[in-house]
Design a protein around this motif. Sequence first.
Motif, PDB file in Angstrom:
ATOM      1  N   GLU A 224       0.796  -1.225   0.000  1.00 14.39           N
ATOM      2  CA  GLU A 224       0.000   0.000   0.000  1.00 14.39           C
ATOM      3  C   GLU A 224       0.832   1.280   0.000  1.00 14.39           C
ATOM      4  O   GLU A 224       0.262   2.374   0.008  1.00 14.39           O
ATOM      5  N   VAL A 225       2.142   1.158   0.001  1.00 13.19           N
ATOM      6  CA  VAL A 225       3.028   2.317  -0.068  1.00 13.19           C
ATOM      7  C   VAL A 225       3.805   2.242  -1.374  1.00 13.19           C
ATOM      8  O   VAL A 225       4.324   1.184  -1.739  1.00 13.19           O
ATOM      9  N   ASP A 226       3.865   3.357  -2.090  1.00 12.52           N
ATOM     10  CA  ASP A 226       4.636   3.430  -3.334  1.00 12.52           C
ATOM     11  C   ASP A 226       6.061   2.957  -3.070  1.00 12.52           C
ATOM     12  O   ASP A 226       6.713   3.440  -2.138  1.00 12.52           O
ATOM     13  N   PRO A 227       6.566   1.995  -3.850  1.00 14.03           N
ATOM     14  CA  PRO A 227       7.929   1.484  -3.625  1.00 14.03           C
ATOM     15  C   PRO A 227       9.006   2.568  -3.665  1.00 14.03           C
ATOM     16  O   PRO A 227      10.108   2.361  -3.147  1.00 14.03           O
ATOM     17  N   ARG A 228       8.704   3.709  -4.276  1.00 14.16           N
ATOM     18  CA  ARG A 228       9.676   4.802  -4.319  1.00 14.16           C
ATOM     19  C   ARG A 228       9.688   5.620  -3.043  1.00 14.16           C
ATOM     20  O   ARG A 228      10.555   6.469  -2.853  1.00 14.16           O
ATOM     21  N   GLU A 229       8.726   5.389  -2.159  1.00 13.10           N
ATOM     22  CA  GLU A 229       8.655   6.100  -0.897  1.00 13.10           C
ATOM     23  C   GLU A 229       9.274   5.273   0.221  1.00 13.10           C
ATOM     24  O   GLU A 229       9.476   4.065   0.089  1.00 13.10           O
ATOM     25  N   VAL A 230       9.553   5.949   1.339  1.00 11.42           N
ATOM     26  CA  VAL A 230      10.120   5.294   2.511  1.00 11.42           C
ATOM     27  C   VAL A 230       9.058   5.199   3.589  1.00 11.42           C
ATOM     28  O   VAL A 230       8.411   6.195   3.924  1.00 11.42           O
ATOM     29  N   ALA A 231       8.858   3.994   4.107  1.00 10.73           N
ATOM     30  CA  ALA A 231       7.944   3.806   5.232  1.00 10.73           C
ATOM     31  C   ALA A 231       8.317   2.509   5.942  1.00 10.73           C
ATOM     32  O   ALA A 231       8.821   1.562   5.318  1.00 10.73           O
ATOM     33  N   VAL A 232       8.086   2.480   7.243  1.00 13.91           N
ATOM     34  CA  VAL A 232       8.355   1.283   8.039  1.00 13.91           C
ATOM     35  C   VAL A 232       7.192   1.080   8.991  1.00 13.91           C
ATOM     36  O   VAL A 232       6.719   2.021   9.628  1.00 13.91           O
TER      37      VAL A 232
END
Length: 404
Positions: A224-232
């Motif tokens: 659910e998060v764009d692979p180009r973005e950073v999230a954990v």
Amino acid sequence: MALDLDALYTDLHRHPELSFQETRTAAVIAGKLAELGLTAEEGVGRTGVVTTVENGDGPVVWLRADMDGLPVPEQTGLPYASTARGIDPAGNDVPVMHACGHDMHVTALLGALERLIATRGDWSGTVVAVFQPAEEYGAGSQAMIADRVLGRFPKPDIVLGQHVTPLPAGVIGVRPGTQMAASDGLTVVMHGRGGHGSRPHSTIDPVVMAAATVMRLQTVVSREVDPREVAVVTVGSIHAGLKNNIIPAEAKLELSLRYPDDAARERVMSKVERIVRAEAAASGAETEPTITVDHSLPPTINDHTATARVTAAFERAFGDGSVIDPGMFTGSEDVSWFAREAGVPLVFWFWGGVDPQTFADAVAGGTVERDIPTNHSPFFAPVMHPTIERGVENLVVAAREFLA
């Protein structure tokens, strides 16, 4: 008499203290400040220590070091390894270790103060040294701000800080813009209906509910998060039940969420909340889950102009190639609250604490993730030299860049 920084570091490493419990550490700091002829203001933000070095007209530079340990059992095997224990906020007796290097941060700041005092004739201005508690709870800087640290001491023109990390000793990592991620710590309580383990049909099992929630949360970043973005999205702890034949009434999850900015925070938080509530509903929960935000930290954002000045100063002092752009770290920090509340620039950098040959061998063998312990690992321990010396020099070089 010069400060014995080796002895100071090993003493601090042997005696870590949990967040807002750093009374011994504060007393050690106050004692070393007295040796330098400085007055320590203790108890700022509960257990913080602040001192001021005034040296004529000029800018006010804040140098910050955090000082709390972590509930981690040390496994480094060092002769000065910690065997300390403490009581965590839940009342549990836990092992305590300086698994994030805050003992090195304190040592470097005290060494930098000694160096700046010894070279008073070469600079002009005011240095405020802030020894901050409870960084690991993300609460120490705000506790100091609530205790009027910005009003009781000269207000900064710039805030500087550093963090030891698993880079080769001698390497500095710094970048303009977002240096570290924003984060939230959440506590989620899944409410079920307890009963006998032999009669699961008469219960609403919160253990199964929690297990399903943990697995579904893994899809937030992966799907659910764009692979180009950073999230954990990390579930760091799960607690439920006391006995194998009793289905408990509730299960507790503790989550750590990371993102680069407020927009990403809103997106990830909404997805996490949707999943938690949906899994409870899917399990037939009769009570909505409880979601509590335990702490919230902003991104650590380095001022572009000030960072360019510090980077250039480091390169002049230590040579080309000594400074790298490490990219954005997904770890989080609360140092930026000082700069945000004061409305001034922040520069926060990392400095290496790994033996360069050990690091090079791991890179060559493709085993960095396995062989180089990271912060918060029970095996994390910076090499003392040249880590101490460079930590001191970093702060002096950066401070002198802004002092008149």
